[in-house]
Motif scaffolding. Structure first.
Motif, mmCIF file in Angstrom:
data_model
loop_
_atom_site.group_PDB
_atom_site.id
_atom_site.type_symbol
_atom_site.label_atom_id
_atom_site.label_comp_id
_atom_site.label_asym_id
_atom_site.label_seq_id
_atom_site.Cartn_x
_atom_site.Cartn_y
_atom_site.Cartn_z
ATOM 1 N N UNK A 131 0.835 -1.161 -0.064
ATOM 2 C CA UNK A 131 0.103 -0.055 0.046
ATOM 3 C C UNK A 131 0.858 1.076 0.144
ATOM 4 N N UNK A 132 0.488 2.173 -1.109
ATOM 5 C CA UNK A 132 1.631 3.360 -1.111
ATOM 6 C C UNK A 132 0.648 4.450 -0.988
ATOM 7 N N UNK A 133 0.661 5.280 -0.070
ATOM 8 C CA UNK A 133 0.074 6.621 0.261
ATOM 9 C C UNK A 133 0.819 7.998 -0.249
ATOM 10 N N UNK A 134 0.589 8.559 -0.931
ATOM 11 C CA UNK A 134 1.243 9.652 -1.707
ATOM 12 C C UNK A 134 0.184 10.474 -2.217
ATOM 13 N N UNK A 135 -0.164 11.663 -1.637
ATOM 14 C CA UNK A 135 -1.192 12.532 -2.151
ATOM 15 C C UNK A 135 -0.726 13.952 -2.290
ATOM 16 N N UNK A 136 -1.146 14.642 -3.382
ATOM 17 C CA UNK A 136 -0.635 16.142 -3.799
ATOM 18 C C UNK A 136 -2.046 16.729 -3.820
ATOM 19 N N UNK A 137 -2.021 17.854 -2.981
ATOM 20 C CA UNK A 137 -3.465 18.700 -3.360
ATOM 21 C C UNK A 137 -3.619 19.454 -4.866
ATOM 22 N N UNK A 138 -4.660 19.960 -4.929
ATOM 23 C CA UNK A 138 -4.768 20.803 -6.274
ATOM 24 C C UNK A 138 -3.919 21.708 -6.546
ATOM 25 N N UNK A 139 -3.534 22.055 -7.646
ATOM 26 C CA UNK A 139 -2.589 23.233 -7.848
ATOM 27 C C UNK A 139 -1.125 23.156 -7.679
ATOM 28 N N UNK A 155 2.862 4.690 -6.594
ATOM 29 C CA UNK A 155 3.885 3.983 -6.509
ATOM 30 C C UNK A 155 5.108 4.935 -5.976
ATOM 31 N N UNK A 156 6.129 4.481 -5.188
ATOM 32 C CA UNK A 156 7.440 5.259 -4.935
ATOM 33 C C UNK A 156 8.176 5.383 -6.184
ATOM 34 N N UNK A 157 8.139 4.523 -7.246
ATOM 35 C CA UNK A 157 8.882 4.743 -8.320
ATOM 36 C C UNK A 157 8.238 6.134 -9.016
ATOM 37 N N UNK A 158 6.993 6.276 -9.246
ATOM 38 C CA UNK A 158 6.479 7.453 -9.835
ATOM 39 C C UNK A 158 6.965 8.818 -9.114
ATOM 40 N N UNK A 159 6.860 8.784 -7.512
ATOM 41 C CA UNK A 159 7.232 9.941 -7.099
ATOM 42 C C UNK A 159 8.967 10.099 -7.245
ATOM 43 N N UNK A 160 9.752 9.015 -7.286
ATOM 44 C CA UNK A 160 11.152 9.401 -7.689
ATOM 45 C C UNK A 160 11.400 9.762 -8.822
ATOM 46 N N UNK A 161 10.474 9.452 -9.806
ATOM 47 C CA UNK A 161 10.634 9.868 -11.228
ATOM 48 C C UNK A 161 10.282 11.451 -11.133
ATOM 49 N N UNK A 162 9.418 11.883 -10.483
ATOM 50 C CA UNK A 162 9.120 13.386 -10.347
ATOM 51 C C UNK A 162 10.260 14.049 -9.517
ATOM 52 N N UNK A 163 10.460 13.679 -8.270
ATOM 53 C CA UNK A 163 11.114 14.314 -7.208
ATOM 54 C C UNK A 163 12.593 13.987 -7.221
ATOM 55 N N UNK A 204 -9.590 15.432 2.039
ATOM 56 C CA UNK A 204 -8.388 15.153 1.899
ATOM 57 C C UNK A 204 -7.487 16.171 1.092
ATOM 58 N N UNK A 205 -8.183 17.043 0.672
ATOM 59 C CA UNK A 205 -7.232 17.827 -0.306
ATOM 60 C C UNK A 205 -6.487 19.035 0.371
ATOM 61 N N UNK A 231 -3.314 11.619 -6.879
ATOM 62 C CA UNK A 231 -3.032 10.241 -5.947
ATOM 63 C C UNK A 231 -1.681 9.642 -7.037
ATOM 64 N N UNK A 232 -0.481 9.380 -6.138
ATOM 65 C CA UNK A 232 0.527 8.927 -6.882
ATOM 66 C C UNK A 232 0.435 7.357 -6.247
#
Length: 315
Positions: free
Chosen positions: A207-215, A229-237, A268-269, A226-227
């Motif tokens: 389970x991977x919980x990674x949330x970015x608010x609008x904007x 996976x960790x791979x998606x976050x690493x690709x961006x950050x 949640x936003x 909502x992201x």
């Protein structure tokens, strides 16, 4: 008449002397024959000992094969349970003890034979050339037996070193398995505080919980992002600035809770309240840390990071 008595006396003396010499020769001959029989028996014992040593070598070969098999199994044990490793370690100890006992017995037998040879050697020195030659042969045989024993002792020592190395490898594998087992039961908090002030959580079940608010730049401007996976976050950050292992969380409760919630719900936003709720679901103590740091910092990502950090230290 006087001369006749003298002749009879000399004749009787000569007969007595001849009889004494004959008896002396017979005794010496019997003594030599007895020594020969003793040496023959010793030779038979030596041959018997050679057979025992040959058998011991065969057993040594079997033990070596067993050790090699155990070593191969050790390689395969890196993903097995602690009980299996303990069993293999006991087998190695038993194999080492078996080798030690066999070598102790052989050493004692050789020492006994050596003492017998010494005693027989002293007796044979007075028994003539034939006994001397036989003694030389026996001593040579003893020398060969000692050499065989020394080679066998060296082999046992080498096997002992090999067993110690194998035991060390087993210990390393055990530690590796313990570390892996610990890793498999921990949650991990990932943080990118210096780049984007972002945090995420991953459970052992995935389970991977990674949330970015609008904007947020690069995401949908009107809805929760909502992201997965960790791979998606690493690709961006990029790679996380910090990775914090969180021990003792109720990971099943977190997984079950996440499956039931509506991640698109508006509540949640505003901030990282979804992640905060997940952590509180996993541990009441961690929830207390979160409440404490909310009063000292207005950034929710910083609060989550600080609470998780101090929780991981057990403070």
């Amino acid at each position: 008449m006087h001369d006749s008595e003298m002749d009879e006396t000399e004749e009787e003396g000569q007969k007595y002397t001849e009889e004494f010499i004959r008896h002396t020769i017979e005794r010496e001959t019997q003594s030599i024959e007895a020594l020969k029989r003793d040496t023959t028996q010793l030779s038979e014992r030596i041959r018997s000992q050679e057979e025992e040593i040959r058998t011991a070598r065969e057993q040594e070969t079997k033990l070596k094969e067993k050790i090699e098999k155990l070593e191969k199994e050790c390689t395969e044990l890196k993903n097995s349970s602690d009980d299996a490793l303990a069993t293999k370690e006991r087998e190695l100890k038993e194999t080492k003890q078996e080798l030690k006992e066999k070598m102790t017995y052989k050493e004692r037998v050789l020492m006994e034979y050596k003492e017998q040879y010494r005693i027989k050697d002293e007796a044979l020195r007075t028994s003539g050339e034939e006994s001397s030659q036989l003694n030389t042969e026996l001593m040579e045989e003893l020398r060969l037996q000692v050499q065989r024993y020394q080679r066998l002792t060296k082999t046992v020592s080498e096997k002992g070193d090999e067993i110690d190395r194998l035991k060390m490898r087993l210990s390393e594998k055990e530690e590796e398995l313990k570390r892996k087992k610990t890793m498999d039961t921990n949650c991990f908090l990932y943080s990118w505080l210096f780049l984007d002030c972002h945090v995420s959580l991953q459970t052992p079940a995935g389970t991977y919980i990674s949330v970015y608010p609008p904007g947020i730049k690069g995401f949908n401007p009107t809805q929760l992002n909502v992201v997965q996976s960790l791979q998606e976050d690493c690709k961006r950050l990029g790679h996380p600035d910090h990775i914090i292992p969180l021990f003792g969380l109720n990971v099943d409760d977190i997984d079950d809770w996440y499956k039931l919630i509506d991640v698109d719900h508006e509540r949640w936003t505003a901030d990282n309240s979804m992640l905060e709720t997940a952590l509180t679901t996993g541990s009441d103590d961690l929830g207390k840390y979160l409440e404490e740091y909310k009063h000292t910092n207005t950034k929710s990502a910083d609060n989550i990071y600080s609470a998780a950090w101090y929780y991981s230290l057990g403070k």
